[in-house]
Design an enzyme around this catalytic site. Structure first.
Site, mmCIF file in Angstrom:
data_model
loop_
_atom_site.group_PDB
_atom_site.id
_atom_site.type_symbol
_atom_site.label_atom_id
_atom_site.label_comp_id
_atom_site.label_asym_id
_atom_site.label_seq_id
_atom_site.Cartn_x
_atom_site.Cartn_y
_atom_site.Cartn_z
ATOM 1 N N ASP A 186 0.945 -1.372 -0.006
ATOM 2 C CA ASP A 186 -0.112 0.023 0.044
ATOM 3 C C ASP A 186 0.975 1.238 0.189
ATOM 4 O O ASP A 186 1.835 1.342 0.698
ATOM 5 C CB ASP A 186 -1.019 0.005 1.254
ATOM 6 C CG ASP A 186 -1.711 1.259 1.502
ATOM 7 O OD1 ASP A 186 -1.992 1.813 0.486
ATOM 8 O OD2 ASP A 186 -1.994 1.407 2.657
ATOM 9 N N ASN A 219 -0.681 4.565 -0.245
ATOM 10 C CA ASN A 219 -1.621 5.807 0.095
ATOM 11 C C ASN A 219 -2.293 5.662 1.247
ATOM 12 O O ASN A 219 -3.146 6.308 1.563
ATOM 13 C CB ASN A 219 -2.445 6.155 -1.217
ATOM 14 C CG ASN A 219 -3.567 5.087 -1.298
ATOM 15 O OD1 ASN A 219 -3.450 4.325 -0.674
ATOM 16 N ND2 ASN A 219 -4.507 5.486 -2.118
ATOM 17 N N ASP A 247 -4.600 3.854 2.559
ATOM 18 C CA ASP A 247 -5.870 3.372 2.538
ATOM 19 C C ASP A 247 -5.935 1.907 3.244
ATOM 20 O O ASP A 247 -6.969 1.165 3.064
ATOM 21 C CB ASP A 247 -6.735 3.400 1.482
ATOM 22 C CG ASP A 247 -6.223 2.644 0.551
ATOM 23 O OD1 ASP A 247 -4.914 1.915 0.467
ATOM 24 O OD2 ASP A 247 -6.882 2.680 -0.910
ATOM 25 N N ASP A 304 -1.719 -1.160 -4.024
ATOM 26 C CA ASP A 304 -2.065 -0.483 -5.309
ATOM 27 C C ASP A 304 -0.820 -0.708 -6.224
ATOM 28 O O ASP A 304 -0.009 -1.380 -6.079
ATOM 29 C CB ASP A 304 -2.327 0.954 -4.813
ATOM 30 C CG ASP A 304 -1.414 1.408 -3.880
ATOM 31 O OD1 ASP A 304 -0.181 1.447 -4.025
ATOM 32 O OD2 ASP A 304 -1.775 2.116 -2.740
ATOM 33 N N ASP A 307 -4.766 -10.409 -15.057
ATOM 34 C CA ASP A 307 -5.732 -11.519 -14.592
ATOM 35 C C ASP A 307 -7.127 -10.984 -14.981
ATOM 36 O O ASP A 307 -7.398 -9.856 -14.804
ATOM 37 C CB ASP A 307 -5.855 -11.509 -13.342
ATOM 38 C CG ASP A 307 -6.219 -13.090 -12.777
ATOM 39 O OD1 ASP A 307 -7.027 -13.485 -13.648
ATOM 40 O OD2 ASP A 307 -5.608 -13.552 -11.651
ATOM 41 N N ASP A 354 -9.116 -16.211 -16.366
ATOM 42 C CA ASP A 354 -10.121 -17.060 -15.107
ATOM 43 C C ASP A 354 -11.007 -18.132 -15.750
ATOM 44 O O ASP A 354 -11.731 -17.659 -16.575
ATOM 45 C CB ASP A 354 -10.752 -15.681 -14.308
ATOM 46 C CG ASP A 354 -11.486 -16.135 -12.865
ATOM 47 O OD1 ASP A 354 -10.714 -16.549 -12.302
ATOM 48 O OD2 ASP A 354 -12.680 -16.273 -13.058
ATOM 49 N N GLU A 412 -6.950 -20.651 -16.679
ATOM 50 C CA GLU A 412 -7.430 -21.542 -15.490
ATOM 51 C C GLU A 412 -8.557 -21.991 -15.874
ATOM 52 O O GLU A 412 -9.456 -21.898 -16.390
ATOM 53 C CB GLU A 412 -7.742 -20.498 -14.405
ATOM 54 C CG GLU A 412 -8.077 -21.256 -12.861
ATOM 55 C CD GLU A 412 -9.029 -20.723 -12.214
ATOM 56 O OE1 GLU A 412 -8.990 -20.719 -10.595
ATOM 57 O OE2 GLU A 412 -10.153 -19.978 -12.439
ATOM 58 N N HIS A 440 -4.142 -17.436 -4.763
ATOM 59 C CA HIS A 440 -4.767 -16.552 -3.882
ATOM 60 C C HIS A 440 -6.169 -17.318 -3.605
ATOM 61 O O HIS A 440 -7.161 -16.662 -2.734
ATOM 62 C CB HIS A 440 -5.268 -15.464 -4.667
ATOM 63 C CG HIS A 440 -5.964 -15.722 -5.823
ATOM 64 N ND1 HIS A 440 -5.480 -16.234 -7.042
ATOM 65 C CD2 HIS A 440 -7.339 -15.327 -6.175
ATOM 66 C CE1 HIS A 440 -6.443 -16.520 -7.855
ATOM 67 N NE2 HIS A 440 -7.750 -15.890 -7.479
HETATM 68 O O1 TEU Z 1 -11.264 -19.385 -9.449
HETATM 69 C C1 TEU Z 1 -12.140 -20.520 -10.091
HETATM 70 C C2 TEU Z 1 -12.203 -21.837 -9.141
HETATM 71 O O2 TEU Z 1 -12.778 -22.585 -9.498
HETATM 72 C C3 TEU Z 1 -11.394 -22.128 -7.958
HETATM 73 O O3 TEU Z 1 -9.977 -21.934 -7.938
HETATM 74 C C4 TEU Z 1 -12.008 -21.674 -6.830
HETATM 75 O O4 TEU Z 1 -11.673 -20.389 -6.307
HETATM 76 C C5 TEU Z 1 -11.647 -22.348 -5.632
HETATM 77 O O5 TEU Z 1 -12.192 -23.689 -5.825
HETATM 78 C C6 TEU Z 1 -12.746 -21.795 -4.407
HETATM 79 O O6 TEU Z 1 -12.307 -22.268 -3.208
HETATM 80 C C7 TEU Z 1 -11.448 -18.298 -10.045
HETATM 81 C C8 TEU Z 1 -10.692 -17.300 -9.297
HETATM 82 O O7 TEU Z 1 -9.339 -17.663 -8.944
HETATM 83 C C9 TEU Z 1 -11.263 -16.972 -7.859
HETATM 84 O O8 TEU Z 1 -10.456 -16.261 -7.148
HETATM 85 C C10 TEU Z 1 -12.698 -16.523 -8.142
HETATM 86 O O9 TEU Z 1 -13.257 -16.329 -6.995
HETATM 87 C C11 TEU Z 1 -13.462 -17.353 -9.259
HETATM 88 O O10 TEU Z 1 -12.737 -17.732 -10.155
HETATM 89 C C12 TEU Z 1 -14.865 -16.552 -9.806
HETATM 90 O O11 TEU Z 1 -14.168 -15.654 -10.753
HETATM 91 CA CA CA Z 2 -3.640 2.010 -1.486
#
Ligand code: TEU
Ligand code: CA
Length: 608
Positions: free
Chosen positions: A40, A42, A44, A48, A117, A229, A287, A364
């Site tokens: 971060d 700024n 908040d 960023d 992404d 995604d 993905e 993530h």
């Molecule tokens: O994720 C899709 C997905 O099916 C999995 O990775 C899912 O996040 C996991 O099984 C849940 O526990 C992608 C993104 O990476 C994720 O962050 C989003 O929430 C999802 O698509 C919807 O866009």
């Molecule tokens: Ca920030």
């Protein structure tokens, strides 16, 4: 760092000529940045674009080649930006379009590449497209009527309007949501991520063309590709048949296979490649959720296809072993040989058939690899982090690292309701609480345990740069959007960068080592001793070189009889190990390994 046990004549590094035949994204280590938790600038409490800019030299020092930035587009942020409300605008939380353009430029100035992404399967319900589409159900002149999946549903026995089929959302209930304004249901297959993510209808040509133009908009700004995604979900079965009954007594039935890898998926991916990506030197990292097999992966990525689709895919089989029947919250015990088999099948199938693997262990959406594949016991933390790095960086394919992995970050291992930020976790916890009040109290403990082990917030906590308050992620007086994990200062980035024995330095060594031993990118994979429950051993080979990785995945000392598995160690060189001192531990036919010890050997090559 690696010690030497040089008892052979193997060459120090391979002939780098073979690198010439590989494409840049095949040699790359890709580093995933979750912008909101990175830096971060700024005050908040949210990371960023300027924060990433300030840290560009960090990536160069680590040795990665590409940074992948989580969604930065305008969004109501119910699902960390995977709910996009305008694909062509930058979310003001993160900065401006000028900041993005500067980031691309500064990234390139340092010899790094940058990929964005993007979620093309769904938008946020606040997107103008969805707003128009819902109104157009009653007023077709508005256009975009079929940009999403709409259905009047059907009437039940009481004459009540109900969803058109029995598809169960990943969370619970139906995948269809009734929209008052449209007077109809709309489909959102990954319901779990929030009711605000309606699915786009890719069967509508206009939708595809508009999305392609969005992709060009960003590619023309000079970015080097996309992480796409949930890309295997974009073609749905057109008729929306009921899923077969697999859950007795439930109105809603699992229907994953009806959303995933649908009838036109290859056609659409080929079209997207031809119309967009073929015109740029970029990478597509798709993905693929809801199940994809190694054979299907080949169909998506094989270089032998006359009409290419995507370059790389992210698959999930190795992180589904701890789920019961695909349910992420139902924890399942697993054994090492199961994991070895999944990895071996992917490695062998793809490398032997013109495909290309993607190797990763956390992101993530997933918990930390150390906590998941080894142990959270603090005294083993550094060893386990390095063991997993040895594993990941000696497999075939392109490596993905998630921020903090290179610091050996672990799951915080705590639960507190007010710390939950992820929509998936919050919805799951609320449901568990409702069930508990109706008499299933013991299930609440199980839910807590599942969140501690699997919750997506595990890896979303701020990056610990320094030992300042909040790990230097934001100003001491600022309030991070999710609390930072309180850890000892020796684990923070700045300390680890200065320490030759740190996990960070080990990652840096592994990344460099891979670059000078290209067989590790593209060589064949041969699993050894698959049934061994403690040791993970495999060979990597090309006409230039041959390597042996031996990893002890147990907290006890153990031995491995390599002779029994046809390995000749007479001419060998140990390239790297996660133990600092090397004991004289190997007898003529046995390797002795200490707890969580891992080694990489270069062997004499048969054809040399
Ligand atoms: O994720 C899709 C997905 O099916 C999995 O990775 C899912 O996040 C996991 O099984 C849940 O526990 C992608 C993104 O990476 C994720 O962050 C989003 O929430 C999802 O698509 C919807 O866009
Ligand atoms: Ca920030």
């Amino acid at each position: 760092m690696g010690s030497s046990e040089n008892s052979g004549t193997a060459k120090d590094s391979e002939d780098v000529d073979s690198l010439d035949n590989l494409l840049w994204w095949q040699k790359a280590s890709i580093y995933q940045v979750l912008i909101q938790s990175f830096q971060d600038t700024n005050g908040d409490g949210k990371g960023d674009i300027r924060g990433i800019m300030e840290r560009l030299d960090y990536f160069v020092a680590l040795g990665v080649d590409v940074i992948w930035i989580s969604p930065i587009y305008e969004s109501p942020m119910c699902d960390m930006g995977y709910d996009i409300s305008d694909y062509r605008k930058v979310n003001p939380i993160f900065g401006t379009m000028e900041d993005m353009e500067l980031l691309v430029q500064e990234t390139h100035n340092r010899g790094l590449k940058i990929i964005l992404d993007i979620a093309l399967n769904h938008t946020a319900d606040t997107h103008e497209w969805f707003q128009t589409s819902r109104r157009a159900r009653k007023n077709p002149r508005l256009g975009k009527r079929d940009w999403y999946f709409w259905s009047p549903g059907k009437l039940d026995e009481q004459g009540k309007q109900v969803p058109p089929n029995n598809w169960e959302s990943t969370f619970s209930g139906s995948t269809w949501e009734f929209d008052e304004e449209a007077g109809e249901f709309y489909l959102q297959d990954l319901h779990i991520f929030g009711k605000n993510q309606p699915d786009l209808n890719w069967d509508c040509e206009e939708v595809r063309q508009e999305l392609y133009s969005v992709l060009r908009f960003w590619l023309d700004k000079g970015i080097d590709g996309f992480r796409l995604d949930t890309m295997n979900l974009v073609s749905k079965t057109s008729a929306f048949p009921d899923a077969p009954i697999s859950k007795c007594g439930s109105t809603w039935q699992p229907a994953n296979y009806l959303f995933a890898n649908g009838p036109h998926i290859h056609e659409y991916l080929q079209e997207m490649h031809e119309q967009v990506f073929a015109h740029y030197d970029v990478v597509t990292l798709a993905e693929m959720s809801c199940g994809v097999t190694p054979c299907q992966a080949l169909q998506y990525t094989s270089k032998h296809k006359p009409r290419p689709e995507v370059n790389l895919i992210i698959q999930f089989q190795h992180v589904e072993l701890d789920c019961q029947d695909g349910d992420k919250w139902m924890l399942r015990e697993w054994e090492l040989p199961e994991l070895k088999r999944v990895i071996a099948e992917w490695q062998e199938t793809l490398v032997n058939n013109g495909g290309w693997n993607t190797v990763w262990m956390e992101n993530h959406d997933q918990p930390r690899g150390i906590s998941r594949f080894t142990t959270n016991t603090p005294r083993f933390r550094a060893l386990c982090a390095k063991l997993l790095a040895l594993w990941q960086f000696t497999l075939q394919g392109t490596n993905l690292i998630f921020q903090g992995q290179e610091l050996g970050m672990v799951n915080p291992d705590t639960f507190s309701e007010d710390m939950n930020r992820d929509i998936e976790t919050i919805q799951y916890w609320n449901e568990a609480c409702e069930n508990a009040s109706s008499g299933e109290a013991d299930k609440l403990d199980l839910a807590k345990k599942a969140i501690i082990q699997k919750g997506r917030d595990n890896t979303r906590i701020p990056f610990p740069w320094t030992d300042d308050p909040h790990g230097g992620f934001c100003e001491p007086t600022a309030k991070p959007w999710i609390p930072a994990f309180n850890h000892e200062s020796e684990w923070c980035g700045i300390h680890q960068q200065r320490c030759p024995e740190s996990v960070w330095t080990f990652y840096q060594s592994m990344i460099t080592l891979r670059k000078s031993n290209p067989t590790l990118y593209h060589g064949t994979f041969e699993a050894l001793d698959l049934d061994n429950p403690l040791i993970w051993a495999y060979k990597r080979e090309s006409k230039h070189a041959c390597y042996l990785t031996v990893l002890n995945f147990s907290p006890g000392a153990t031995s491995w009889s390599y002779v029994d598995h046809g390995v000749d160690l007479s001419l060998r060189k140990m390239l790297i190990s996660n133990h600092q001192t090397c004991e004289a531990t190997s007898t003529p036919d046995i390797i002795l390994l200490r707890p969580f010890e891992g080694r990489l050997y270069q062997l004499s090559c048969n054809s040399q």
